[in-house]
Design an enzyme around this catalytic site. Structure first.
Site, PDB file in Angstrom:
ATOM      1  N   CYS A   2    -106.757 -25.778  68.262  1.00  0.00           N
ATOM      2  CA  CYS A   2    -106.006 -26.282  69.404  1.00  0.00           C
ATOM      3  C   CYS A   2    -106.238 -27.781  69.467  1.00  0.00           C
ATOM      4  O   CYS A   2    -107.320 -28.233  69.838  1.00  0.00           O
ATOM      5  CB  CYS A   2    -106.476 -25.602  70.691  1.00  0.00           C
ATOM      6  SG  CYS A   2    -105.648 -26.230  72.175  1.00  0.00           S
ATOM      7  N   GLU A 127     -98.933 -25.821  68.888  1.00  0.00           N
ATOM      8  CA  GLU A 127     -99.418 -25.466  67.557  1.00  0.00           C
ATOM      9  C   GLU A 127     -98.300 -25.697  66.563  1.00  0.00           C
ATOM     10  O   GLU A 127     -97.118 -25.605  66.909  1.00  0.00           O
ATOM     11  CB  GLU A 127     -99.901 -24.013  67.529  1.00  0.00           C
ATOM     12  CG  GLU A 127    -100.742 -23.674  66.311  1.00  0.00           C
ATOM     13  CD  GLU A 127    -101.899 -24.633  66.117  1.00  0.00           C
ATOM     14  OE1 GLU A 127    -101.720 -25.614  65.341  1.00  0.00           O
ATOM     15  OE2 GLU A 127    -102.959 -24.438  66.724  1.00  0.00           O
TER      16      GLU A 127
END
Length: 334
Positions: A2, A127
């Site tokens: 992340c 992402e």
């Protein structure tokens, strides 16, 4: 992993979005620490400050460990034992820590066994999916409730706005060797991606789904480290959609970072409730954008059908009131 998040709500709305019950069953809203250090952003990267939930006991020794506070902490953990005079001199990245190795590394094991557990708050995270040598960004967030959303009053017991993503993290406090202000920093714990996300990336944040999981993760005096670690796993309770590559540059801090885009041939589509709320949110944040100019998109939440045009969506209604919150109205570039 992340490496980028979005958190566009102002400080007061974040506080109200984190309403909870303490050990005595009282409905509480966590207080802020250093709210002035937090700046809303559609595109937060490591080294920026983000809102983080922690137990009040970390700051007040006599406080009830079930009580929560929101602190603005810097993303990228600087361990307390780091002896350089400048935290930027660290030679390794600590924005994420892998769940399968965090108990083997002193930077994470040390604060973890001391109970320095936190919950990182965000609207969602980004992402990138690699395909044919290119990277396609996606925005990932909690599915949103179907009931009508509203801004609500300050004393409302139940928050009816956007459901914030709650990610498990570890924090620490570093103090300059020659004196100065303490620096609170954090890292986000990552796990193997769930089945639904694995096509995009093989890692994802450890998401705490529900207030009971949040309570156990934060209450370090009542819940042991070993018991808390059982909460660290992947989840399929997420929604996502593709977004523009404008988000690739962390200096781009605009609502366009969240706008769903189309992939492949254009088709007539019907979007899910969660995706529609996100689009309504972005429309409200960009008042000059007309409905006809908004793109259509495709994701696993789309069903074939003709889209219906409606007035302002659920999220659109309560976010209008953010005009009175200067922090939420004009997020600063991180």
């Amino acid at each position: 992993m992340c490496g980028r998040t979005a958190c566009a709500l102002g400080a007061d709305r974040i506080r109200r979005a984190c309403v909870y019950r303490d050990n005595r069953g009282r409905i509480r809203q966590p207080e802020w620490r250093d709210a002035d250090k937090y700046s809303p952003s559609y595109n937060k990267s490591p080294q920026s400050n983000s809102p983080v939930l922690v137990s009040r006991r970390h700051f007040e020794k006599d406080a009830d460990s079930s009580e929560r506070v929101i602190a603005a902490m810097r993303w990228g953990l600087v361990p307390a034992w780091f002896r350089e005079d400048d935290p930027s001199k660290m030679q390794y990245k600590t924005s994420n820590c892998r769940s399968d190795t965090m108990m083997e590394k002193l930077s994470y094991k040390g604060p973890l066994i001391k109970g320095k557990r936190c919950v990182v708050l965000a609207d969602g995270f980004y992402e990138w999916q690699q395909h044919n040598g290119k990277k396609q960004p996606y925005f990932i967030y909690f599915p949103q409730p179907k009931q009508e959303m509203a801004d609500g009053k300050d004393d409302d017991e139940e928050w009816k706005g956007w459901k914030l993503l709650t990610m498990a993290g570890i924090f620490d406090c570093w103090e300059p060797p020659d004196g100065g202000d303490a620096l609170y920093t954090y890292t986000i714990i990552t796990v193997d991606a769930s089945k639904g996300l694995s096509a995009i990336h093989n890692r994802m944040p450890a998401i705490l789904d529900g207030d009971e999981a949040i309570r156990k993760w934060l209450d370090f005096t009542e819940v042991s480290t070993q018991e808390a670690l059982r909460l660290i796993h992947s989840t399929d309770n997420i929604a996502f959609h593709p977004v523009s590559t404008i988000v690739n540059n962390s200096r781009n801090n605009t609502p366009e970072c969240l706008v769903p885009i189309g992939l492949g041939p254009k088709t007539e589509t019907k979007v899910s409730t969660s995706s529609k709320m996100m689009l309504d949110w972005v429309k409200n944040k960009s008042p000059k954008k007309e409905e006809d100019d908004l793109p259509r998109w495709s994701s696993q939440f789309i069903q074939i059908a003709a889209p219906k045009r409606t007035s302002a969506g659920l999220m659109h209604q309560w976010l209008k009131k953010e005009e009175g919150d200067p922090c939420a109205k004009k997020p600063k570039t991180q």
